[in-house]
Motif scaffolding. Sequence first.
Motif, short mmCIF file in Angstrom:
data_model
loop_
_atom_site.label_atom_id
_atom_site.label_comp_id
_atom_site.label_asym_id
_atom_site.label_seq_id
_atom_site.Cartn_x
_atom_site.Cartn_y
_atom_site.Cartn_z
N GLY A 31 0.81 -1.22 0.00
CA GLY A 31 0.00 0.00 0.00
C GLY A 31 0.84 1.27 0.00
N GLU A 32 2.19 1.09 0.03
CA GLU A 32 3.10 2.25 0.06
C GLU A 32 2.61 3.30 1.05
N LEU A 33 2.49 2.86 2.29
CA LEU A 33 1.83 3.67 3.32
C LEU A 33 2.52 5.00 3.59
N TRP A 34 3.82 5.08 3.36
CA TRP A 34 4.55 6.32 3.61
C TRP A 34 4.12 7.43 2.64
N GLN A 35 3.45 7.07 1.54
CA GLN A 35 3.01 8.08 0.59
C GLN A 35 1.70 8.75 0.99
N LEU A 36 1.04 8.22 2.03
CA LEU A 36 -0.16 8.87 2.55
C LEU A 36 0.30 10.03 3.42
N TRP A 37 0.22 11.23 2.91
CA TRP A 37 0.85 12.39 3.55
C TRP A 37 0.35 12.67 4.96
N TYR A 38 -0.83 12.16 5.30
CA TYR A 38 -1.40 12.44 6.62
C TYR A 38 -1.08 11.34 7.64
N PHE A 72 -6.30 8.84 21.77
CA PHE A 72 -5.95 8.52 20.39
C PHE A 72 -5.86 9.85 19.66
N ARG A 73 -4.84 10.01 18.83
CA ARG A 73 -4.68 11.26 18.08
C ARG A 73 -4.45 10.94 16.61
N THR A 74 -5.00 11.77 15.76
CA THR A 74 -4.81 11.55 14.33
C THR A 74 -4.92 12.87 13.58
N HIS A 75 -4.46 12.84 12.34
CA HIS A 75 -4.51 14.01 11.47
C HIS A 75 -5.97 14.32 11.11
N TRP A 76 -6.31 15.58 11.08
CA TRP A 76 -7.66 16.01 10.71
C TRP A 76 -8.09 15.38 9.39
N ARG A 98 -0.14 20.23 10.65
CA ARG A 98 -1.17 19.26 11.02
C ARG A 98 -2.08 19.81 12.09
N ASP A 99 -3.39 19.71 11.82
CA ASP A 99 -4.40 19.86 12.87
C ASP A 99 -4.64 18.46 13.41
N THR A 100 -4.53 18.30 14.73
CA THR A 100 -4.64 16.99 15.36
C THR A 100 -5.99 16.83 16.05
N VAL A 101 -6.70 15.75 15.71
CA VAL A 101 -7.96 15.44 16.37
C VAL A 101 -7.66 14.51 17.54
N VAL A 102 -8.15 14.87 18.73
CA VAL A 102 -7.89 14.10 19.94
C VAL A 102 -9.17 13.39 20.37
N TYR A 103 -9.05 12.10 20.62
CA TYR A 103 -10.15 11.27 21.11
C TYR A 103 -9.71 10.62 22.41
N SER A 104 -10.66 10.13 23.18
CA SER A 104 -10.30 9.37 24.38
C SER A 104 -11.38 8.39 24.78
N ILE A 105 -10.95 7.41 25.54
CA ILE A 105 -11.83 6.49 26.26
C ILE A 105 -11.45 6.63 27.72
N ILE A 106 -12.43 6.81 28.60
CA ILE A 106 -12.13 6.94 30.02
C ILE A 106 -12.54 5.69 30.77
N ASN A 132 -7.08 12.54 8.04
CA ASN A 132 -7.03 11.08 7.98
C ASN A 132 -8.41 10.52 8.36
N GLN A 133 -9.31 10.59 7.39
CA GLN A 133 -10.70 10.21 7.65
C GLN A 133 -10.83 8.73 8.03
N ALA A 134 -10.03 7.87 7.39
CA ALA A 134 -10.11 6.43 7.71
C ALA A 134 -9.72 6.18 9.17
N SER A 135 -8.69 6.85 9.63
CA SER A 135 -8.26 6.71 11.02
C SER A 135 -9.31 7.26 11.97
N ARG A 136 -9.89 8.39 11.63
CA ARG A 136 -10.91 8.99 12.50
C ARG A 136 -12.12 8.06 12.63
#
Length: 197
Positions: free
Chosen positions: A35-42, A135-139, A171-179, A141-145
């Motif tokens: 999948g050449e994952l390094w080419q996914l810029w996010y 959990f944190r991800t790039h704004w 990068r705008d970082t989206v932050v999620y959590s489970i408590i 990166n819809q698949a990750s979100r």
Amino acid sequence: MSRVSSEECFTGQYIVLEPLTLAHIPALSVAVSDGELWQLWYTSAPHPDDMKQYIETALEAEQLGEALAFAVRDKHSGEVIGCTRICSWDQSNRRLEIGYTWYAKRAQRTAVNTETKLLLLSYAFETLDVMAVEFRTHWHNQASREAITRLGAKQDGVLRNHKLLGDGTVRDTVVYSIIDSEWSAVKQNLEFRLQQY
């Protein structure tokens, strides 16, 4: 954070999480090429030529007590298909992050991520006794979100202009959590989802 020994791999029905070592360089270089994952810029997946440095950086964080890094191995084929980490462990506030997760394209949207997160979250809440896992991800990166949301994590917010990336973009970082009070229901949901595969 103490180093998990080779006898302390986390084993599930589909995958084994084994402590990351430099011996994983060849297998992870193959996995990231699917999948050449390094080419996914996010994403932060390394180029195969940078795998040694990527692993060395993870191991340095372990030495500082800030992380535990794992190679993800397919239990049935024996192939290494990705990696993940417990990182940013704030012991005084009983919080940590699960991140630096990437999988070979063939392992995406399978039971792999669900079981990886179930194993790591169980360890975090039931052994390390944390009260929150981030959990944190790039704004962008819809698949990750979407994957993080499917785990049962809730969005805490967006850190705007959070990081300068290697290609010069911000990068705008989206932050999620489970408590901890949510863990029982999240665990039940993850176990149910695994039964559907």
